[in-house]
Scaffold this motif. Structure first.
Motif, PDB file in Angstrom:
ATOM      1  N   ALA A 194     -25.672  -4.438  -2.049  1.00 54.48           N
ATOM      2  CA  ALA A 194     -25.815  -4.806  -3.677  1.00 54.48           C
ATOM      3  C   ALA A 194     -25.154  -3.945  -4.444  1.00 54.48           C
ATOM      4  O   ALA A 194     -24.387  -4.275  -5.589  1.00 54.48           O
ATOM      5  N   GLU A 195     -25.516  -2.526  -4.546  1.00 54.58           N
ATOM      6  CA  GLU A 195     -25.092  -1.620  -5.085  1.00 54.58           C
ATOM      7  C   GLU A 195     -23.682  -1.285  -4.991  1.00 54.58           C
ATOM      8  O   GLU A 195     -23.021  -1.222  -6.195  1.00 54.58           O
ATOM      9  N   ARG A 196     -23.172  -1.342  -4.050  1.00 58.22           N
ATOM     10  CA  ARG A 196     -21.598  -1.323  -3.813  1.00 58.22           C
ATOM     11  C   ARG A 196     -20.825  -2.496  -4.290  1.00 58.22           C
ATOM     12  O   ARG A 196     -19.710  -1.978  -4.912  1.00 58.22           O
ATOM     13  N   LEU A 197     -21.477  -3.561  -4.624  1.00 58.13           N
ATOM     14  CA  LEU A 197     -20.598  -4.580  -4.915  1.00 58.13           C
ATOM     15  C   LEU A 197     -21.108  -4.616  -6.657  1.00 58.13           C
ATOM     16  O   LEU A 197     -20.614  -5.955  -7.066  1.00 58.13           O
ATOM     17  N   ASP A 198     -22.068  -3.963  -7.030  1.00 60.45           N
ATOM     18  CA  ASP A 198     -22.462  -3.989  -8.332  1.00 60.45           C
ATOM     19  C   ASP A 198     -23.147  -5.520  -8.861  1.00 60.45           C
ATOM     20  O   ASP A 198     -22.757  -6.045  -9.777  1.00 60.45           O
TER      21      ASP A 198
END
Length: 211
Positions: free
Chosen positions: A196-200
Motif C-alpha cells: 500500500a505504501e509503495r502504491l501510495d
C-alpha cells in the motif's frame, strides 16, 4: 550483451574511435552526428543502454537534447562527454538528471566505468518500474468491496471496525481479507501495508473510531 551505447557527437573521427573502444568492451554501439538524428530515431527505452552525449553540437545542443528527451519521458541515462569544461553547464546537466559529465580526453577506464554504472542504475529503475506495474495489476483485480476492505486494513483497522464502516459482519470482512491476501500474493499484514505504501494507497479517514 552489456547494452547499447548511443553516441551523439559531430566529430566523425571521435565517433569511430569511441565505437571501436566500446565494441571491444562488448557494447553495441549506435552513432549519431547530431542530436536531431537521435530524436528522429528514438532509441529503444526497453533495451539496456545509455546515451553518450557531446555538449556542443550543430543544431540542438547536448543539454537541449537532454531537455527534449526528458519531455518525451525518456529514461535512458545520459553521460555528457565534452572538450569544453563549463561549470555552469555541468551543474545544470547534473541537476537535470545526467548521470555523469566527463571531460575529453577521458580515459578508457573512466569512460567504461561511467557507462557501466549508468546502465546498472537504469536496470535498477526498470526493475522497480516493473515491480510497481505488477503490484498495480494485482490491485486492479480487487473488487470494489475488496478495495474498501484493503484500504481499511492497511490503515490498521480491525475486522470489527471495518465491518461497522461497511455495514457487514466480521466474518464477511475476514473472507474479504483472505481473498485480498491471495490476490495480492502476500502472507502477512505487514507485507500488505508495504505494498500500500509503495502504491501510495490510503483509505478514507472518516468513519467510526476503533473501540
Amino acid at each position: 550483451m552489456p547494452g547499447i551505447v548511443h553516441v551523439v557527437d559531430d566529430d566523425a573521427s571521435f565517433r569511430t574511435a569511441i565505437q571501436r573502444l566500446l565494441e571491444i568492451a562488448g557494447y553495441g554501439v549506435i552513432t549519431y552526428p547530431s542530436a536531431q538524428q537521435l530524436l528522429d530515431q528514438r532509441p529503444d527505452e526497453n533495451a539496456r543502454g545509455c546515451i553518450l552525449l557531446d555538449v556542443r553540437l550543430p543544431g540542438l545542443s547536448g543539454p537541449e537534447l537532454q531537455s527534449r528527451l526528458t519531455e518525451l519521458g525518456s529514461s535512458l541515462p545520459i553521460i555528457f562527454l565534452t572538450g569544453y569544461q563549463d561549470i555552469t553547464t555541468t551543474v545544470r546537466a547534473i541537476k537535470a538528471g545526467a548521470d555523469n559529465f566527463l571531460i575529453k580526453p577521458a580515459s578508457a577506464g573512466e569512460l567504461l566505468s561511467a557507462i557501466e554504472k549508468a546502465i546498472a542504475r537504469h536496470d535498477a529503475e526498470r526493475a522497480l518500474i516493473g515491480e510497481l506495474e505488477a503490484l498495480r495489476a494485482r490491485l486492479s483485480t480487487l473488487t470494489p468491496r475488496q478495495r474498501q476492505v484493503f484500504e481499511l486494513v492497511v490503515r490498521g483497522k480491525t475486522n470489527k471496525h471495518a465491518a461497522r464502516v461497511l455495514g457487514c459482519t466480521d466474518r464477511t470482512i475476514k473472507a474479504h481479507r483472505q481473498a485480498i491476501m491471495r490476490k495480492m500474493k502476500v502472507q502477512t499484514l505487514p507485507q500488505l501495508v508495504t505494498i500500500a505504501e509503495r502504491l501510495d494507497v490510503s483509505g478514507p479517514e472518516n468513519g467510526p473510531r476503533d473501540d
